[in-house]
Write a protein that holds these residues in place. Sequence first.
Motif, mmCIF file in Angstrom:
data_model
loop_
_atom_site.group_PDB
_atom_site.id
_atom_site.type_symbol
_atom_site.label_atom_id
_atom_site.label_comp_id
_atom_site.label_asym_id
_atom_site.label_seq_id
_atom_site.Cartn_x
_atom_site.Cartn_y
_atom_site.Cartn_z
ATOM 1 N N ASP A 90 0.864 -1.178 0.000
ATOM 2 C CA ASP A 90 0.000 0.000 0.000
ATOM 3 C C ASP A 90 0.901 1.229 0.000
ATOM 4 N N VAL A 91 1.145 1.782 -1.181
ATOM 5 C CA VAL A 91 2.252 2.724 -1.347
ATOM 6 C C VAL A 91 1.798 3.950 -2.134
ATOM 7 N N THR A 92 2.338 5.086 -1.748
ATOM 8 C CA THR A 92 2.217 6.323 -2.521
ATOM 9 C C THR A 92 3.616 6.783 -2.904
ATOM 10 N N HIS A 93 3.796 7.051 -4.174
ATOM 11 C CA HIS A 93 5.107 7.457 -4.694
ATOM 12 C C HIS A 93 4.921 8.789 -5.410
ATOM 13 N N THR A 94 5.598 9.826 -4.921
ATOM 14 C CA THR A 94 5.462 11.170 -5.479
ATOM 15 C C THR A 94 6.809 11.647 -5.996
ATOM 16 N N ILE A 95 6.820 12.153 -7.228
ATOM 17 C CA ILE A 95 8.042 12.681 -7.840
ATOM 18 C C ILE A 95 7.750 14.088 -8.346
ATOM 19 N N ASP A 96 8.463 15.063 -7.803
ATOM 20 C CA ASP A 96 8.354 16.454 -8.242
ATOM 21 C C ASP A 96 9.669 16.877 -8.869
ATOM 22 N N GLN A 97 9.577 17.528 -10.025
ATOM 23 C CA GLN A 97 10.777 17.922 -10.747
ATOM 24 C C GLN A 97 10.640 19.346 -11.250
ATOM 25 N N ILE A 98 11.718 20.093 -11.147
ATOM 26 C CA ILE A 98 11.803 21.406 -11.771
ATOM 27 C C ILE A 98 13.120 21.464 -12.533
ATOM 28 N N TYR B 266 18.523 20.431 -13.211
ATOM 29 C CA TYR B 266 17.288 19.821 -12.714
ATOM 30 C C TYR B 266 17.402 19.543 -11.223
ATOM 31 N N GLU B 267 16.261 19.506 -10.588
ATOM 32 C CA GLU B 267 16.151 19.058 -9.201
ATOM 33 C C GLU B 267 14.920 18.174 -9.102
ATOM 34 N N ILE B 268 15.113 16.978 -8.565
ATOM 35 C CA ILE B 268 14.028 16.002 -8.448
ATOM 36 C C ILE B 268 13.870 15.609 -6.990
ATOM 37 N N GLU B 269 12.653 15.685 -6.498
ATOM 38 C CA GLU B 269 12.324 15.236 -5.155
ATOM 39 C C GLU B 269 11.435 14.004 -5.253
ATOM 40 N N ASP B 270 11.880 12.931 -4.632
ATOM 41 C CA ASP B 270 11.195 11.641 -4.691
ATOM 42 C C ASP B 270 10.772 11.265 -3.273
ATOM 43 N N THR B 271 9.463 11.185 -3.063
ATOM 44 C CA THR B 271 8.932 10.843 -1.739
ATOM 45 C C THR B 271 8.214 9.510 -1.821
ATOM 46 N N TYR B 272 8.644 8.583 -0.988
ATOM 47 C CA TYR B 272 8.125 7.212 -1.006
ATOM 48 C C TYR B 272 7.478 6.945 0.352
ATOM 49 N N GLY C 297 30.906 2.649 3.772
ATOM 50 C CA GLY C 297 30.459 2.827 2.396
ATOM 51 C C GLY C 297 29.483 1.784 1.904
ATOM 52 N N GLN C 298 29.026 0.885 2.790
ATOM 53 C CA GLN C 298 28.085 -0.151 2.363
ATOM 54 C C GLN C 298 26.701 0.432 2.085
ATOM 55 N N LEU C 299 26.316 1.444 2.852
ATOM 56 C CA LEU C 299 25.041 2.121 2.652
ATOM 57 C C LEU C 299 25.276 3.602 2.411
ATOM 58 N N GLU C 300 24.439 4.196 1.552
ATOM 59 C CA GLU C 300 24.462 5.634 1.327
ATOM 60 C C GLU C 300 23.099 6.204 1.675
ATOM 61 N N VAL C 301 23.102 7.295 2.435
ATOM 62 C CA VAL C 301 21.835 7.919 2.854
ATOM 63 C C VAL C 301 21.871 9.427 2.661
ATOM 64 N N ASP C 302 22.918 9.968 2.018
ATOM 65 C CA ASP C 302 23.109 11.414 1.936
ATOM 66 C C ASP C 302 21.981 12.118 1.189
ATOM 67 N N LEU C 303 21.302 11.426 0.279
ATOM 68 C CA LEU C 303 20.271 12.072 -0.527
ATOM 69 C C LEU C 303 18.927 12.163 0.181
ATOM 70 N N LEU C 304 18.790 11.501 1.334
ATOM 71 C CA LEU C 304 17.527 11.508 2.083
ATOM 72 C C LEU C 304 17.540 12.597 3.145
ATOM 73 N N GLU D 274 15.339 14.270 6.638
ATOM 74 C CA GLU D 274 14.741 13.667 7.823
ATOM 75 C C GLU D 274 13.287 13.276 7.612
ATOM 76 N N ASN D 275 12.653 13.803 6.559
ATOM 77 C CA ASN D 275 11.274 13.427 6.243
ATOM 78 C C ASN D 275 11.204 12.250 5.276
ATOM 79 N N GLY D 276 12.373 11.736 4.886
ATOM 80 C CA GLY D 276 12.401 10.598 3.987
ATOM 81 C C GLY D 276 12.320 10.962 2.520
ATOM 82 N N THR D 277 12.425 12.244 2.177
ATOM 83 C CA THR D 277 12.387 12.676 0.785
ATOM 84 C C THR D 277 13.781 12.588 0.178
ATOM 85 N N LEU D 278 13.883 11.957 -0.961
ATOM 86 C CA LEU D 278 15.147 11.817 -1.684
ATOM 87 C C LEU D 278 15.252 12.951 -2.688
#
Length: 888
Positions: A483-491, A514-520, A561-568, A570-574
């Motif tokens: 049960d998922v909502t996936h939102t992608i905003d781009q400018i 470009y700038e893309i915000e991906d919220t999952y 370096g096994q995991l990368e989280v820099d693009l997220l 605190e609200n979980g938006t990439l």
Amino acid sequence: MKRNRIYCAVVAALASVSAHAQTSEALAPNTQTNRAQIETIQVTATKRTESIQDIPVSVTALNGQALENLGVDNFQDYVEFLPNVVFQGTGPGQNEIYIRGAATTQTSIAVSTVQALQPSVAFYLDEQPVSMQGRNLDIYATDMERVEVLPGPQGTLFGASSQSGTVRMITKKPDHTGFSAGADVDLSTTKDGEMSNAVEAYFNFTPTEDMAVRVAAYSDKQGGWIDNILNQPGEGGYIGSAVVIDRISGGVLADPANTPVVPPKNDGLTEDDFNDATYAGARLGLSYRADDWDLLVQHTQQTLETEGVFAYDPNLDGDTSTNRFVPEENDDEFGLTTWTLNSRLAQLELVYTGGYLNREIDSTIDYTGYTNGGLFAAYYVCNHYETETPADERCLDPTKFYKEQTDTTRLTHELRINTSDEERWRLTAGVFYDAQDLETVGKFQLGNTDLSFFADQGRTTVGTDGINSNGGPFESDVSFVNDVTHTIDQIAVFGQLEFDLTDTLTASVGARWYEIEDTYKGSTTTVDVSRRVKAFGSLDPDELAAVGEDPDLINQAIANGQLEVDLLDENGTLTVDDVIWKASFDWKVTKDILLFATYSEGFRPPVTNRVGGGLATNQSGAFEGFRIPVYSLTDTLDNYELGLKGDFLDGILRVNATAYYSEITDLQTSRFDPTNISFLVFTDNVGDAEIVGLDSDITWLATDNLVINASFSLLDTELTRINPELQGIAPPVGSELPYSATFSGNLRARYFFELENGYSGYVNGSIAYTGDRLAGMKMDAYVLEDTTQLVYGTGSGLEIQQEADVYQGVTYTDSQGGQFAGGRYVQKAYTIANVAVGIQKESWKAELYIDNLTDKRAILNIDNQQFTPKVVSNRPRTLGVRLSYDFY
């Protein structure tokens, strides 16, 4: 070496041919020679209207007349005549486009709306992008002005997902010159299949001098040819195997070789020719012109309904038979409203365009094969946990299903300016905004309800944030929910500047920021996805612990370096932003010959994983210490190409080609490792790749009555680096990318002849060849083949190319006690021939055609989502008649 042969072919071709641009068979007169010439199409590949032969861009285009001549109704038909384009999928509305070998493994259709890669090829209807991961919009090609295919990165002008190319379907617009109307009827029959019929019509009128209206409507029922036959275990039908269930479940059965298995039944579902598809829709366009501006508004509404499946079971006799155990259907409806406003301000052309897409998908898919691959297969169908006596162990009916309801909306706006074409410098610049929203609820029946745990459960999802279904409860036979909502905003801000260095030499440079915000957001039955993504964005110890992760171990994985989280955040938006570039030089050698050199960049944005950061269930072999990436990284494509475009022999010969070299960094792929990471699918980066290729096209007006066209594609693809965690799972360094034939080509001819009393006739013929291609990005073919042998009592008979001595991603051994080798299935080469003969007079035309003249059953795709191979094939030999009439 094959690479050396490709380089030699590139050099030789560049000595004599020009940039790839396929034209229509329409002819134009040459007043000097009194001979016909090949007509040149006007295209908008650079967001200006220009001759296809004058722009330094590799473009393939067929106009509406050529589409009609070829009998093209959808993009899959068109791909037959594009050697550098691949159409992979499982049926109408369930396909992905790849161009110039930049292909990878996409998520299976069952979970593509939840966890899939963004497309690498952008798909447009006019000015509106309509791409969607795993399920590109399947637009019926009625009343089309032309179709344009732009190979190579087009990101500076067309943005994300234009990584390896862009496809644009350009509709016919309202015509201000006056009234016109027309209709086409098509009736056909398919060998060993049902009848098909189609009706298309258009109507154009001008209520006032300033206004024009155009309406097009269509209905196309495509009869099936695949038979759902009675399941007969022991005769290639589904037997089922406790050995397979025990092996993938980690050895839970006491005596799998002797544990009884109940095979599924499909007595009430057997049906001949059960894979029907029906397209129905209409498009309304209104054009209004004033002194210095004009407005175009269009609305397209379409429904696509399919039943059954478009793949056969190779373990059964013949190539049109399958065993399915759940009534399957796919209802796909969309409404698309677009608008374009053109105006002039002194020497500037101002263009504002936008669109709103609303798409609804409702599907039911047979998921019985999940028993052959799911980690908890024994738990779902066997009673081993309910009995204390090994002799009483048994495995019950494995029949399962998956139901999906998905709503997608997409709103885009673009404002751009074009300077005058008459100036020495020309600028196209603009700003682009794109808001996508995907809401999906996927419901799985996984467990047999005769087992106590599954007897009466209506599963709810665990989270509360972003839930489209309000969390349940669901039907009693639903055991798992996405049960998922996936939102992608781009400018984005983009521009391209051309400058004439001399009368014949032009330089151009383009860029796009470009700038893309991906919220999952959302939940599954077992995972609060929203909270999990936020926890990895904030790295709050309490939140990480709340989602079942040890904060110290997570921080350690990030540090090494096994995991990368820099693009997220605190609200979980990439969030990802960057600038990509394009530069070219073109030289007009003569008025008929153009040479150009281009460098261009393309990209595909990262994708958040719903179970990112989690440890693999199986911690042995290649999965020791493995954690699922929190998100895949952006993959980029750098492209270098040389091309020429030229008309020769007074315009009766057009020879075009483009040679190119591409480097892909951090190539994205979809991974589905059910034996190691439960049932979960996620995205990852397989490594780097190189592509060397040549596209070429020749059009020859042999006489005023005979037009011959030939085109081909040479490809050499190679993985140059493999990420360490995929060693032994993905093909090794030096392997080919999937779905990429070394050679593909086609030959078409159209001959016209005059008859008495004003009648004329024609004969069309075409032949298309596609070479061998490898299926997928994972070397699991031997595993699947062994499963097929155990589950069906026979193998698939499909060819496998071995690429490694040991398949390290699976730690169990095969049914003969040996270690699995690594390899991929081969999608064998095929040749398709079509022929048509017609007669016409003034406004009407009648045509008799045969598609797939030799009745070749090609392997278009090998689908593994049932954990045993199913073969997606083309339509068998089809005989039909087309009638058309136009009113003016």
